[in-house]
Design a protein around this motif. Structure first.
Motif, PDB file in Angstrom:
ATOM      1  N   ARG A 166      48.403  47.587  39.735  1.00  0.00           N
ATOM      2  CA  ARG A 166      47.182  47.250  40.229  1.00  0.00           C
ATOM      3  C   ARG A 166      45.944  47.127  39.483  1.00  0.00           C
ATOM      4  O   ARG A 166      46.324  47.886  38.310  1.00  0.00           O
ATOM      5  CB  ARG A 166      46.803  48.148  41.586  1.00  0.00           C
ATOM      6  N   GLN A 167      44.861  46.488  39.820  1.00  0.00           N
ATOM      7  CA  GLN A 167      43.800  46.665  38.897  1.00  0.00           C
ATOM      8  C   GLN A 167      42.921  47.949  39.180  1.00  0.00           C
ATOM      9  O   GLN A 167      42.884  48.440  40.208  1.00  0.00           O
ATOM     10  CB  GLN A 167      42.916  45.460  39.260  1.00  0.00           C
ATOM     11  N   GLY A 168      42.129  48.052  38.340  1.00  0.00           N
ATOM     12  CA  GLY A 168      41.322  49.374  38.175  1.00  0.00           C
ATOM     13  C   GLY A 168      41.168  50.094  36.748  1.00  0.00           C
ATOM     14  O   GLY A 168      41.759  49.646  35.841  1.00  0.00           O
ATOM     15  N   THR A 169      40.289  50.938  36.924  1.00  0.00           N
ATOM     16  CA  THR A 169      40.238  51.879  35.691  1.00  0.00           C
ATOM     17  C   THR A 169      41.078  53.400  36.062  1.00  0.00           C
ATOM     18  O   THR A 169      40.821  53.897  37.015  1.00  0.00           O
ATOM     19  CB  THR A 169      38.802  52.285  35.518  1.00  0.00           C
ATOM     20  N   PHE A 170      41.978  53.583  35.028  1.00  0.00           N
ATOM     21  CA  PHE A 170      42.743  54.642  35.229  1.00  0.00           C
ATOM     22  C   PHE A 170      42.519  55.734  34.034  1.00  0.00           C
ATOM     23  O   PHE A 170      42.286  55.286  32.720  1.00  0.00           O
ATOM     24  CB  PHE A 170      44.095  54.249  35.502  1.00  0.00           C
ATOM     25  N   THR A 171      42.797  57.079  34.223  1.00  0.00           N
ATOM     26  CA  THR A 171      42.883  57.890  33.025  1.00  0.00           C
ATOM     27  C   THR A 171      44.239  58.312  32.718  1.00  0.00           C
ATOM     28  O   THR A 171      44.959  58.743  33.431  1.00  0.00           O
ATOM     29  CB  THR A 171      42.162  59.309  33.472  1.00  0.00           C
ATOM     30  N   ILE A 172      44.510  58.101  31.300  1.00  0.00           N
ATOM     31  CA  ILE A 172      45.546  58.611  30.928  1.00  0.00           C
ATOM     32  C   ILE A 172      45.569  60.058  30.437  1.00  0.00           C
ATOM     33  O   ILE A 172      44.959  60.168  29.326  1.00  0.00           O
ATOM     34  CB  ILE A 172      46.200  57.581  29.766  1.00  0.00           C
ATOM     35  N   PRO A 224      41.701  41.409  35.872  1.00  0.00           N
ATOM     36  CA  PRO A 224      42.221  40.474  36.427  1.00  0.00           C
ATOM     37  C   PRO A 224      43.387  39.882  35.601  1.00  0.00           C
ATOM     38  O   PRO A 224      43.461  40.006  34.207  1.00  0.00           O
ATOM     39  CB  PRO A 224      41.365  39.376  36.658  1.00  0.00           C
ATOM     40  N   PRO A 225      44.213  38.910  36.139  1.00  0.00           N
ATOM     41  CA  PRO A 225      45.375  38.589  35.188  1.00  0.00           C
ATOM     42  C   PRO A 225      44.794  37.417  33.988  1.00  0.00           C
ATOM     43  O   PRO A 225      43.572  36.778  34.520  1.00  0.00           O
ATOM     44  CB  PRO A 225      46.109  37.696  36.076  1.00  0.00           C
ATOM     45  N   VAL A 226      45.218  37.349  32.752  1.00  0.00           N
ATOM     46  CA  VAL A 226      44.571  36.606  31.921  1.00  0.00           C
ATOM     47  C   VAL A 226      45.621  35.580  31.578  1.00  0.00           C
ATOM     48  O   VAL A 226      46.853  35.552  31.709  1.00  0.00           O
ATOM     49  CB  VAL A 226      44.385  37.386  30.638  1.00  0.00           C
ATOM     50  N   GLN A 227      44.901  34.439  31.121  1.00  0.00           N
ATOM     51  CA  GLN A 227      45.871  33.232  30.565  1.00  0.00           C
ATOM     52  C   GLN A 227      46.498  33.499  29.576  1.00  0.00           C
ATOM     53  O   GLN A 227      46.055  33.763  28.300  1.00  0.00           O
ATOM     54  CB  GLN A 227      45.159  32.043  30.499  1.00  0.00           C
TER      55      GLN A 227
END
Length: 509
Positions: free
Chosen positions: A123-129, A152-155
């Protein structure tokens, strides 16, 4: 015209260089396959550099349709082992790939080998590794975490499949760049749970072994995966609750060559224990599964490219049942030990004096449940006094057998003079499953006791206590207890008066 000729000349020179590079690469590949490269490197005085391990995280921002990776790189050494890659929120594991590279600079060779775990965004979002640790080649390395933004998806830019020869890198054919097709190779391996016996008596030992067997002709590459975690779950199912267990505690898994039905295998023992049934219920070992890493191999392998792809397969053992039967009828059939035992005894001295203690060791040794051995039956009389023994045991677990010894150390005090055979006092009964008969271990020691009889000494030496010591000097005149009764009446009257006064004061207020 000169310009055109000069252009043709440069083009021919460039083609010649490309052909020369291709020839050199092909020659190098042939030397590697034929073994001449190793000899050449030794001739050049190759000296390997120290191992250098790097763990690299992917970029901090990707599109939802892009992959994110963690890469382990080992320089100048072989990547022998590594821990599981971490689970990361917002990402899902998609499998690993490998790559390697070798270069020669100024006559010295340097190499690197990499394992790449690919993650796919969920999914989209900001995550902490979060920060984590990984063990690579038996050494632990700390990795700092970071922030990952999944947008979002990139071309994705499409590549031109009709590139000309001049746009194509001729090293791709040799170094394995581009798309690689992997195939699944049929394995010749199995997970097996075996027992040393199919039928035993109650209390008789049998050994169960859980092994992973790989045929000598196997060509499918495999390796263990999360073995400690899997083994904990397997043992919960395998260990029977109706048996006493003696675990062999396998600490390192090493292959051993064995032959089964005329076929050679390598046996990797995962778990081994000896069991002693406590009752006549059948011992059932259910089918269990072991997940292994099984690699798919490249259909067209290259020297430096990715030649295998990680995959998983679970192997299942067959269920196994061991029948348990009762011991033959005997007055002590419910308490005797089962096994093959011998007696070893030690007496400090055979010539004794009445009233003087002597040490005696009654040691039972052999193959069987050493921990379950009970002390021998001791017959007591007025001739000897026996104290409770000190107990010491030693258990050996080797080659699928449990052996050992158990020593009972007694202190004996002779009370009567004469000649005595200790077999009349010390006996130990057991059942031998090999002969299917009961047997008795009894002492062979003979003792001679000298001195005066002391069988009545215990009564004479008893201390009757201070109460009996004062009996003869205490006044035994009878006395009346009337005065005591009068005092009790007076105290009761006084208490009633106090209670009445208290009630009066409460009512008045």
């Amino acid at each position: 015209m000169k310009v055109q000729n000069r252009f043709n000349t440069k083009k021919e020179d460039f083609n010649f260089v490309l052909q020369l590079v291709a020839m050199l690469l092909a020659t190098l590949k042939f030397m590697v396959r034929s073994g001449f490269l190793i000899l050449s490197l030794l001739t050049l005085g190759f000296c390997a550099k120290a191992q250098n391990v790097q763990i690299e995280l992917g970029p901090g921002e990707i599109g939802e349709n892009q992959a994110w990776t963690i890469t382990i790189t080992v320089n100048n050494d072989r990547l022998k082992s590594y821990d599981n890659f971490p689970d990361i929120e917002g990402l899902q594991k998609r499998g690993t790939s490998s790559s390697s590279q070798t270069s020669i600079v100024n006559g010295q060779m340097s190499s690197s080998q990499s394992i790449i775990m690919t993650y796919a965004p969920t999914r989209q979002g900001t995550f902490t590794i979060p920060s984590f640790k990984m063990k690579v080649n038996d050494q632990i390395y700390a990795v700092n975490g970071k922030k990952l933004k999944i947008g979002p998806p990139v071309q994705v830019q499409q590549t031109d499949p009709f590139r000309s020869f001049f746009d194509r890198d001729p090293r791709e054919d040799f170094f394995g760049k581009g798309t690689t097709e992997f195939v699944d190779v049929k394995e010749e391996a199995l997970l097996a749970l075996t027992t040393s016996k199919d039928e035993v008596y109650v209390g008789e030992a049998f050994t169960a072994t859980l092994s992973f067997l790989v045929a000598e002709s196997n060509r499918a590459p495999m390796q263990f995966h999360e073995l400690g975690k899997q083994l904990a779950d397997i043992l919960k199912k395998v260990k029977p609750s109706t048996c006493w267990e003696e675990n062999f505690n396998i600490e390192s898994i090493e292959g051993e060559p064995i032959e089964i039905n005329g076929k050679n295998y390598t046996q990797y023992k995962i778990y081994q224990a000896t069991f002693y049934p406590l009752n006549n219920q059948p011992v059932i070992f259910p089918s269990v599964g072991l997940e292994m890493i099984k690699f798919k191999v490249a259909k067209n392998p290259s020297f430096f490219g990715q030649n295998r792809q990680e995959d998983f397969k679970t192997f299942y053992s067959k269920a196994k049942t061991v029948k348990v039967k009762d011991l033959p009828p005997h007055p002590l059939s419910d308490v005797v030990a089962v096994g093959d035992y011998r007696l070893e005894e030690r007496l400090a001295k055979n010539d004794l004096e009445t009233g003087q203690s002597v040490g005696y060791d009654f040691t039972i040794f052999g193959e069987g449940n050493i921990s379950g051995i009970e002390k021998p039956r001791v017959s007591s009389d007025n001739s000897f006094e026996f104290y409770e023994p000190n107990i010491k045991q030693n258990i050996n677990r080797e080659v699928g057998h449990i052996t050992g010894k158990k020593t009972f150390s007694y202190f004996i005090i002779p009370k009567e003079p004469g000649s005595f055979a200790l077999k009349n006092y010390f006996q130990w009964v057991f059942f031998n499953p090999s002969t299917k008969k009961y047997d008795t271990l009894q002492s062979k020691e003979l003792v001679t006791v000298q001195g005066e009889s002391q069988k009545n000494q215990a009564i004479e030496s008893n201390d009757l206590g201070s109460f009996y010591d004062r009996m003869d000097v205490t006044d035994n005149t009878l006395k009346t207890i009337t005065s005591a009764n009068q005092l009790k009446i007076a105290l009761n009257v006084f208490i009633l008066l106090i209670l009445a006064a208290s009630v009066y004061l409460i009512v008045k207020k």
